[in-house]
Design a protein around this motif. Sequence first.
Motif, mmCIF file in Angstrom:
data_model
loop_
_atom_site.group_PDB
_atom_site.id
_atom_site.type_symbol
_atom_site.label_atom_id
_atom_site.label_comp_id
_atom_site.label_asym_id
_atom_site.label_seq_id
_atom_site.Cartn_x
_atom_site.Cartn_y
_atom_site.Cartn_z
ATOM 1 N N UNK A 1 0.923 -1.368 -0.030
ATOM 2 C CA UNK A 1 -0.003 0.071 0.134
ATOM 3 C C UNK A 1 1.033 1.186 -0.063
ATOM 4 N N UNK B 1 4.108 7.681 -1.887
ATOM 5 C CA UNK B 1 3.541 6.446 -1.631
ATOM 6 C C UNK B 1 2.251 6.054 -2.587
ATOM 7 N N UNK C 1 -2.087 7.172 -0.588
ATOM 8 C CA UNK C 1 -2.971 7.685 -1.672
ATOM 9 C C UNK C 1 -2.554 8.458 -2.704
ATOM 10 N N UNK C 2 -1.219 8.869 -2.514
ATOM 11 C CA UNK C 2 -0.913 9.962 -3.581
ATOM 12 C C UNK C 2 -0.728 9.568 -5.256
ATOM 13 N N UNK D 1 -3.989 8.299 -6.875
ATOM 14 C CA UNK D 1 -4.765 9.324 -7.257
ATOM 15 C C UNK D 1 -4.283 10.153 -8.517
ATOM 16 N N UNK D 2 -2.657 10.274 -8.582
ATOM 17 C CA UNK D 2 -2.235 10.966 -9.665
ATOM 18 C C UNK D 2 -2.442 10.021 -10.874
ATOM 19 N N UNK E 1 -4.647 7.856 -11.539
ATOM 20 C CA UNK E 1 -6.281 8.009 -11.883
ATOM 21 C C UNK E 1 -6.238 9.520 -12.822
ATOM 22 N N UNK E 2 -5.868 10.591 -12.175
ATOM 23 C CA UNK E 2 -5.834 11.779 -12.766
ATOM 24 C C UNK E 2 -5.402 11.798 -14.191
ATOM 25 N N UNK F 1 -7.373 10.029 -16.449
ATOM 26 C CA UNK F 1 -8.731 10.981 -17.167
ATOM 27 C C UNK F 1 -8.066 12.088 -17.920
ATOM 28 N N UNK F 2 -7.035 12.524 -17.915
ATOM 29 C CA UNK F 2 -6.296 13.524 -18.708
ATOM 30 C C UNK F 2 -6.105 12.897 -19.996
#
Lengths: 370, 546
Positions: free
Chosen positions: B31, B252, B255-256, B259-260, B262-263, B266-267
């Motif tokens: 994780x 890590x 969550x970082x 999330x990046x 995932x973004x 999307x981009x």
Amino acid sequence: MTDNHHDIDQPEERVPRRVIGTPSPAAGTSLLGAEEPAAKELTGVPGVTPQDERTARKGERAAALCFTVTLLAGIAFIVSYVVFQVGDLETTKTSTLALGSTLAVALLALAAGIVIWVRMIMPKYNLVQERHPMASGPEAREYVAETFLQGAAESGITRHPLLRRTLLLAAAPLGLAPLVLLRDLGPSYANFSEKLRHTVWGEKTKDGKHRRLVVEGTGAPIRAADFNSPGGILSVVPEGYEHDLNALAKATLILIKFRAEEIKPGTNLNWTHDGIVAYSKICTHVGCPAALYEQSTHHILCPCHQSTFDAADGAKVIFGPAARPLPQLPIAVDNEGYLVATADFAVPPGPSFWERGDAEAEVRENGGHA
Amino acid sequence: MSTGNVPKPIASTSSFLDDRLGAGNFLKRNLRKIFPDHWSFLLGEIALYSFIILLLTGTFLTFFFKPSMSHVAYEGSYEPLKGVMMSEAYASALGISFDVRGGLLMRQMHHWAALLFVAGMMVHALRVFFTGAYRKPRELNWLIGVGLLTLALLEGLTGYSLPDDLLSGAGLRITEGVAISLPLVGTWITFFLFGGEYPGEDVISRFYSLHILLIPGILLGLISAHMILMWVQKHTQMPGKGRTNTNVVGAPFYPAFMAKAGAYFMFTFGVIALLGTFAQINPIWLFGPYTPADISAGSQPDFYMGFLEGSLRLMPAWEINFLGFTLPLSVLIPALVPMGVIMTGLALYPFVEQWVTGDRSEHHVADRPRNNPHRTSIGMSAITFYGVLWLLGANDEIASIFHVSLNWTTYIGRVLIFLGPLVTYVITYRICLGLQRSDAAVIGHGVESGVIKRLPHGEYIEVHVPPNEAIEAHVRGKAAVPMIAGTETDEDGIPPKGMRGPLGRLRAKMSRAYGGEKVALDEGHGHGHDEHAAVGPGKDDKSLTR
């Protein structure tokens, strides 16, 4: 910092040493780690710099705005699907614009929102984790080697050669079976090069006459007397095969009308009619239709790789990667004055292939004209 | 540690799963897995996300596409082609464009995503190459990458042919012309591929199953393996403060990084949607149905096939006839050699480099391209070789746009294909050394501060200050390129064992040229910004200019 929360015992070396100062992911019975630890707990932890409250609040507002844009754009996408119909160019354009731009806005706003979340709300990380050599270490290797040999011995495959050999032998035909099954991918015949040597121009029509040349597209036969302006050019297909792609891939012609004095010796005059010359349109390089013609220079150009042929001079190659001239088709007129093919190409048209050989030389040796 | 309690629904779900899967052990280790940060590490992700978008849009397209070559009269909405005889494949591709809402958008997004997929792989491969990230222990992942690139080209080729419009047919015809030129097996391969004579009625359904099932299946498997290996071996990092060969510095996964990533997905998705909306691609309705009798001028393949097109155009008309057989070199050489040189070169490079440098150690810190000048020059030469072929694939466009002779573009290309890479090699090598020297100047003399000082005797100087920590650490990440120890001959003039044969001598020579330190940072003076370590031209490697 010690970790006393191993639920299940793990060999120590399989668990990488935890990042110094990070909250234990295995705290308590939880697997998912910390639930929003207070900011002050993070301060002072090396490598984790929390955002200040004001930035975080600004970030929250900005991210929320982005997510709202995504929500609205998502709804707009669904509405656009219902509202805009497709059909002709205009309506399709409107529908595509509406669907595409709403989708793009929704996705990009979502992406922007998450980035704002990461950059303005999540802490800044500069954590360090140890790396271990990829190799598993001598003990493990030794154990695996021993176990492998032991297992092989236990299975008996080393001591029973008959077992081993028959097993290998047995596998061979099974391994070949899928290859055998692929045989019917190909046609039932195997005389491929014969197929490539002949086109429908060599076949007479049902009533035993020479096959007429017809204009590609309209299918109209060509009266030689009407095709009379020098420099004229037509794309020609065999009558009766106007829509047979296999036939067209070999038999399509380019028909050019010359003044008698323009024709050079490379062209076989016996195969022309009144200054009209027919060449295979299929490029001898890799088979594209050599479709461009320059009237002033009599150059036929293939748009794929720019092989250039001199139409006045037996379509010999004057530029580009094609190695052979476009084959000339023997033509004449029938008793109604329409152009017909009197025989097939003397050499195979189209791209070179292994079994082709120097067909031009063979024809010349037999006294013919390639 | 007061982390609060996991919300009940999550806790019960996760214990349910953990009781059955033991996932906790995996998550415990992973994780907080650390991912290093650098803009260039994002290039491969473009390819990954494009692949996912290809799967999504492609699945949509399969619901409407009919991979059949049987002839039908077009009855769809597009007025100009009504009643025209065409293959069912083309008719259904038109149907996707004009009779399915969002169909045109999905088709264009699929095509754009395909271009981005290959482009992403290419720039990612270049990043890995130039930073030496393919070195031990990552050679296997590099090989998987080369396989992925090759398969992606095949996937593109099969997909390009499916709509069966006039443009895609031209590509198919060239494919056939190349396949049939192969010695011995050419006609067999062609007749088996097309189920008889070209074009036959089978090829589209066959390409279809290759395009939507077989190749994507293999791609998916290889991509998974690529990801797993990256995960297990951990990502390389750029040199910098606190970064060593035995650690990873970064953010890590949870969550970082999650999330990046995932973004970023999307981009990528959003940009492809923008392209699919506003940048028209492959307007098949303008080309009409395929017939082997027609073609339009200016036919161009997708960009990743351009280099093959260029090499076909560049080749002189060589053809050998012997014993009744034909060897069409003007097709064989351009179709096989550049592709073979590039792909084999890529695949072998890590192993050749190891052989030359004798380096068997693990590398987890990426090289800055300047710090291995020969590798960088080889890479740039390969790019030039590829680039010349690629440009020549559009020589008709170049000729018509710039009003130059078409034939001359070819003649110049035939020279450039050999000269270009050589010139690039020398230039790149000099640039690398220049950059190394500028690094050495930063370490040795510091950086310009913008403060002008007047000395007592009237001279003006600009005050140099030591570079900041981050920059210095980044620059100091440089290590000499390894070379085989003891390649020099001993006192009696006898080279060491293993370096005596012609191959051994070549290896020793290459190792000396390739390895070593061309421009030392500060000649081992340690922290030498005060000492103004001399960085004179006399110490430079002049092997390329002598």
